[in-house]
Design an enzyme around this catalytic site. Structure first.
Site, PDB file in Angstrom:
ATOM      1  N   VAL A  55     -45.187 -89.801  42.920  1.00 39.75           N
ATOM      2  CA  VAL A  55     -46.136 -90.782  43.466  1.00 39.75           C
ATOM      3  C   VAL A  55     -45.563 -91.433  44.718  1.00 39.75           C
ATOM      4  O   VAL A  55     -46.255 -91.589  45.734  1.00 39.75           O
ATOM      5  CB  VAL A  55     -46.503 -91.832  42.404  1.00 39.75           C
ATOM      6  CG1 VAL A  55     -47.330 -92.953  43.016  1.00 39.75           C
ATOM      7  CG2 VAL A  55     -47.266 -91.180  41.255  1.00 39.75           C
ATOM      8  N   ASP A  56     -44.295 -91.831  44.673  1.00 39.57           N
ATOM      9  CA  ASP A  56     -43.667 -92.414  45.858  1.00 39.57           C
ATOM     10  C   ASP A  56     -43.667 -91.430  47.017  1.00 39.57           C
ATOM     11  O   ASP A  56     -43.976 -91.789  48.168  1.00 39.57           O
ATOM     12  CB  ASP A  56     -42.227 -92.823  45.546  1.00 39.57           C
ATOM     13  CG  ASP A  56     -42.128 -94.206  44.925  1.00 39.57           C
ATOM     14  OD1 ASP A  56     -43.039 -95.016  45.121  1.00 39.57           O
ATOM     15  OD2 ASP A  56     -41.122 -94.477  44.241  1.00 39.57           O
TER      16      ASP A  56
END
Length: 416
Positions: free
Chosen positions: A188-189
């Site tokens: 996600v990052d």
């Protein structure tokens, strides 16, 4: 190594210092980077890889991932080293009005501001987008946050693993029966960093037509949701709750991992011609005629029977040699490598995907541009390594710089 130009004390070297070598596709773009940890720094590393001048403004305590180790190199954690090359570091205390005045001076002439403060923090300090856009109408202001400023979760903190859980990514990862599993890479990052890069470049492109910057609102939540393919598409169509399938693809078969005599391999047959060619390659022509496996839909329904047959056939093969033969025959397959094997692989070297600058080693840029190549040009900075040089380039005198140090605005060593 890379053909991109090295960074000098005052920024990327001008293009004419090395005839025939590009300064990068984004040469001339100045980015003021107020981000920490991963999503934002990953974005600004991509921009810096391709020539943008990135001024990384760290808080008095420094970017916390400097301490996210071991391993360390010269006291700096690998986590920081992996996403902060090509940048210049200056440490400012923005909680003080004098620090914010320095920021405004650095923004004069900048193209991009990217920050990941909690929504409302910049506004509380009087330097939110509404204020900055009046003072710097061409500035592209990108904010990376967990959930954005609005909505039921607006303003709340977000972290990669938490968002993986909340958007459903964990629920589709793992083996059947294993329960939801966090993905091993902070997907996600990293995706937020990639989407932020795309958003910034879109805004810069639009600015060429309108002459105006704009606000780029990036959240871990939205970017995590955007990764739910094909599971979300399946759910929208059939109304069923997607479940973890392990290595097999939920929509395609065979598309999974198999054990051979020497290693595990992954095989993917994405269409009917590939399936028939795969059967012929393995000497299993009868499978192509078996009504249980007549179409991809049939093979998905009867996946268990098919996998049993394929596992028995592949068990005696040398996996590495088999994958080489399959790839050369036009059949998608590859050995399951560990990270140390992948970074040492001959094709990794051929694609220049490991950068080396002295003792510094890192993954290189995957973006290959023919005329304006980019990549690792300078090692990640020490804390406030370029503070004096950045301020001098902004017009500060030696006396003014000394005064900022005396007041604790320009921070020379990390505060605990």
């Amino acid at each position: 190594m890379t053909d991109a130009l090295p960074i000098t004390e005052n920024g990327p070297a001008p293009a004419d210092t090395r005839p025939g070598v590009s300064a990068g596709a984004l040469a001339g773009i100045r980015v003021v980077d107020l981000t920490r940890v991963l999503g934002g720094p990953y974005c600004t590393m991509i921009l810096s890889d391709h020539g943008a001048e990135v001024i990384k403004i760290e808080p008095p305590q420094g970017d916390e991932v400097r301490a996210w180790g071991p391993p360390f190199q010269d006291g700096i954690a690998s986590y920081f080293l992996g996403v902060n090359r090509n940048k210049r570091s200056i440490a400012l205390d923005l909680s003080k009005p004098e620090g914010r005045e320095v920021l405004l001076r650095l923004l004069d002439g900048a193209d991009v501001l990217i920050e990941n403060y909690k929504p409302g923090s910049m506004e509380k300090w009087g330097i939110g987008y509404d204020t900055l856009s009046q003072k710097f109408p061409r500035l592209v202001h990108c904010r990376v946050s967990g959930f954005g400023a609005e909505g039921p979760l607006g303003g709340l903190p977000g972290y990669d693993a938490i968002v993986q859980a909340m958007v459903g990514l964990m629920s589709i990862n793992g083996e059947p029966g294993s329960g939801p599993l966090r993905m091993g890479t902070p997907v996600v990052d990293l995706a937020t960093g990639l989407y932020s890069t795309i958003g910034i470049l879109m805004a810069l492109q639009e600015r060429e037509r309108s002459g105006h910057g704009q606000y780029v609102d990036m959240t871990l939540h939205d970017c995590g949701m955007a990764l739910l393919h094909p599971q979300a598409a399946n759910h929208f169509l059939n109304g069923k709750r997607p479940a973890a399938t392990g290595n097999p693809h939920p929509n395609i078969s065979p598309y999974s991992k198999f054990r051979t005599a020497t290693c595990e391999i992954f095989v993917a047959c994405g269409n009917e011609p590939a399936w028939r060619k795969f059967c012929a390659f393995l000497g299993l022509d009868e499978l192509a005629k078996d009504p249980r496996f007549a179409s991809n839909g049939d093979r998905v329904v009867n996946r268990g029977d098919l996998n049993t047959i394929l596992e028995a056939r592949l068990a005696t093969e040398d996996g590495h040699a088999l994958c080489d033969r399959m790839l050369k025959a036009g059949l998608p397959a590859g050995p399951v490598l560990f990270v140390d094997e992948a970074v040492a692989a001959p094709h990794t070297a051929a694609r220049n995907m490991v950068a080396e600058i002295g003792e510094f080693r890192a993954l290189n840029t995957p973006i290959k541009l023919s005329r304006t190549p980019g990549g690792a040009r300078a090692v990640p900075p020490r804390f406030n390594e370029h503070g004096d040089a950045v301020l001098a380039a902004a017009g500060y005198s030696e006396e003014e710089i000394a005064a900022l140090k005396e007041k604790g605005i320009l921070v020379e060593t990390p505060r605990g």
